[in-house]
Design an enzyme around this catalytic site. Structure first.
Site, PDB file in Angstrom:
ATOM      1  N   ASP A  98       9.865  -2.695  35.103  1.00 14.34           N
ATOM      2  CA  ASP A  98       8.860  -3.748  34.952  1.00 14.34           C
ATOM      3  C   ASP A  98       8.374  -4.083  36.357  1.00 14.34           C
ATOM      4  O   ASP A  98       9.095  -4.694  37.149  1.00 14.34           O
ATOM      5  CB  ASP A  98       9.475  -4.969  34.272  1.00 14.34           C
ATOM      6  CG  ASP A  98       8.455  -6.077  34.012  1.00 14.34           C
ATOM      7  OD1 ASP A  98       7.402  -6.091  34.679  1.00 14.34           O
ATOM      8  OD2 ASP A  98       8.720  -6.944  33.166  1.00 14.34           O
ATOM      9  N   LYS A 117      -1.040 -10.834  34.735  1.00 16.15           N
ATOM     10  CA  LYS A 117      -0.606 -11.391  36.010  1.00 16.15           C
ATOM     11  C   LYS A 117      -1.453 -10.827  37.160  1.00 16.15           C
ATOM     12  O   LYS A 117      -2.659 -10.989  37.184  1.00 16.15           O
ATOM     13  CB  LYS A 117       0.883 -11.147  36.192  1.00 16.15           C
ATOM     14  CG  LYS A 117       1.732 -11.510  34.963  1.00 16.15           C
ATOM     15  CD  LYS A 117       1.541 -12.934  34.476  1.00 16.15           C
ATOM     16  CE  LYS A 117       2.594 -13.392  33.480  1.00 16.15           C
ATOM     17  NZ  LYS A 117       2.602 -12.714  32.186  1.00 16.15           N
ATOM     18  N   ARG A 160     -10.198   1.150  17.506  1.00 20.16           N
ATOM     19  CA  ARG A 160      -8.736   1.069  17.599  1.00 20.16           C
ATOM     20  C   ARG A 160      -8.189   2.359  18.187  1.00 20.16           C
ATOM     21  O   ARG A 160      -7.216   2.361  18.948  1.00 20.16           O
ATOM     22  CB  ARG A 160      -8.114   0.802  16.226  1.00 20.16           C
ATOM     23  CG  ARG A 160      -6.585   0.877  16.229  1.00 20.16           C
ATOM     24  CD  ARG A 160      -5.958   0.257  14.988  1.00 20.16           C
ATOM     25  NE  ARG A 160      -6.584   0.712  13.764  1.00 20.16           N
ATOM     26  CZ  ARG A 160      -6.325   1.879  13.153  1.00 20.16           C
ATOM     27  NH1 ARG A 160      -5.459   2.719  13.674  1.00 20.16           N
ATOM     28  NH2 ARG A 160      -6.939   2.205  12.023  1.00 20.16           N
ATOM     29  N   TYR A 168      12.803 -11.167  32.613  1.00 22.14           N
ATOM     30  CA  TYR A 168      11.908 -12.117  31.966  1.00 22.14           C
ATOM     31  C   TYR A 168      12.462 -12.469  30.591  1.00 22.14           C
ATOM     32  O   TYR A 168      12.848 -11.589  29.810  1.00 22.14           O
ATOM     33  CB  TYR A 168      10.514 -11.498  31.859  1.00 22.14           C
ATOM     34  CG  TYR A 168       9.567 -12.226  30.946  1.00 22.14           C
ATOM     35  CD1 TYR A 168       9.325 -13.593  31.100  1.00 22.14           C
ATOM     36  CD2 TYR A 168       8.909 -11.560  29.913  1.00 22.14           C
ATOM     37  CE1 TYR A 168       8.457 -14.262  30.252  1.00 22.14           C
ATOM     38  CE2 TYR A 168       8.040 -12.215  29.072  1.00 22.14           C
ATOM     39  CZ  TYR A 168       7.823 -13.581  29.245  1.00 22.14           C
ATOM     40  OH  TYR A 168       6.979 -14.244  28.407  1.00 22.14           O
TER      41      TYR A 168
END
Length: 381
Positions: free
Chosen positions: A175, A200, A48, A101
């Site tokens: 973004d 994406k 982690r 978005y």
């Protein structure tokens, strides 16, 4: 190494020191042996907190965007949330576009606003509206820029907005998911941070979900790093590997995506049943000149409105054969979606509601002629 395509293949990807493997191994371990209490080999303790495969991806992402550091997360929204939590506090303000978005708006509106954060939505292409939204802004203010926007393909002037935001003391976040770092470099244009859904174009093959934050400021990078560790929304080693593998071909894929989208957009202009095509590569697009200035080319995303309204848009979206009806975008295969009831359903009834005559296309890397023919037959149907 200075050119993008070379760095995309090699940055953070040195051959394995032990075996000489050209592709570094995937480190799927959760924990690491110590030579003594607190004496960690290579600085790794628990995955982690750090993992060589994730570190390689983060080095690559920082290099491609010119940031001081990058952090990889389990999703794009997890990346956005970590950045917002690292910077905001109750009473802070987020100024974002009216065409962002839907998931980003939902995150701020449903998670951060109840925490005490102000949300102001404006048209980012209207400089006066942005300036007004920043007037009297609290010390902690984020100017959230998305360009091109999802799904109406609006273009925002990153350099101009960065100057405006900084004059008001705001953190400027871009973004860059639609453009990718190959087509657009927000940090070099004055932005403070860049966020991605790496699901994406960076991953590029519709086989991995992920997100990333790339930062220009060391102090903010440390704050994001702590939240990555402390909240734990990390990308897994295998997800990091898949994303890194995708990035190696990002440049050549984006060239093909852009060329195909340009051909598709031009073929749809004036086509029977098509009211309007939204693509910044078209000369009559309101943001064409700004996009040409700040982007290498115009990307693989476009939208169109159908003159028959919602009924025609739905029939069209369900009538393609090469384009697959599905959410998401940026993969090698072409996708078609109906934002009003798919990707942007969460903002229906708000100021971000997408018109119900809009269909969104993620243009893949197939043969452009086949894509054009498929859309033509769908329009006929």
């Amino acid at each position: 190494m200075t050119e993008f395509s070379t760095r995309a293949v090699h940055a953070g990807q040195e051959p394995d020191a032990g075996t000489g493997a050209v592709i570094p191994p995937i480190h799927v371990t959760s924990t690491y042996a110590q030579d003594g209490i607190g004496n960690m080999r290579a600085g790794y303790e628990y995955s982690r907190g750090g993992n060589p495969t994730r570190d390689g991806l983060q080095t690559l992402l920082a290099d491609l965007d010119g940031g001081v550091a990058a952090y990889s997360f389990a999703s794009g929204l997890a990346a956005e949330d970590a950045l917002l939590r690292a910077y905001l506090e109750p009473g802070a303000r987020v100024v974002m576009g009216n065409d962002v978005y839907g998931g980003t708006h939902r995150l701020v509106n449903r998670v951060h606003v109840p925490w005490g954060v102000q949300l102001v939505v404006v048209d980012m292409s209207d400089v006066d509206a942005v300036r007004g939204a920043l007037e009297g802004a609290p010390a902690k203010t984020v100017l959230w820029v998305e360009t091109p926007t999802n799904p109406l393909m609006k273009i925002a002037d990153i350099a101009g907005l960065a100057e405006l935001g900084h004059a008001a003391g705001a953190l400027v976040v871009v973004d860059n998911t639609f453009a990718s770092p190959y087509l657009q470099q927000p940090l070099s244009l004055g932005a403070d941070a860049v966020v991605y859904s790496t699901t994406k174009y960076l991953g590029g093959h519709s086989d991995v979900v992920g997100g990333a934050v790339v930062l220009a400021d060391e102090a903010l990078a440390e704050a994001v790093a702590f939240l990555q560790f402390g909240a734990g929304a990390i990308s897994s080693p295998f997800d990091a590997f898949l994303t890194t593998r995708g990035i190696k071909t990002l440049a050549v894929r984006m060239e093909r995506h852009s060329a195909n989208a340009q051909a598709v957009a031009e073929s749809l202009v004036g086509a029977p049943g098509v009211e309007r095509v939204f693509y910044p590569g078209l000369a009559d697009h309101p943001g064409h000149e700004v996009a040409a200035k700040q982007m290498r080319s115009f990307g693989g995303m476009l939208s169109l409105s159908l003159s028959g309204g919602a009924a025609a848009a739905k029939r069209f979206a369900e009538s393609t054969e090469v384009f697959t009806l599905a959410e998401s975008l940026g993969g090698v295969e072409s996708l078609i979606g109906y934002p009003s009831e798919m990707t942007h359903a969460s903002v229906r009834g708000t100021e971000l509601e997408v018109p119900d005559d809009i269909v969104r296309l993620s243009v893949g890397i197939e043969d452009a002629g086949d894509l054009v023919a498929d859309l033509r037959q769908a329009l006929t149907r």
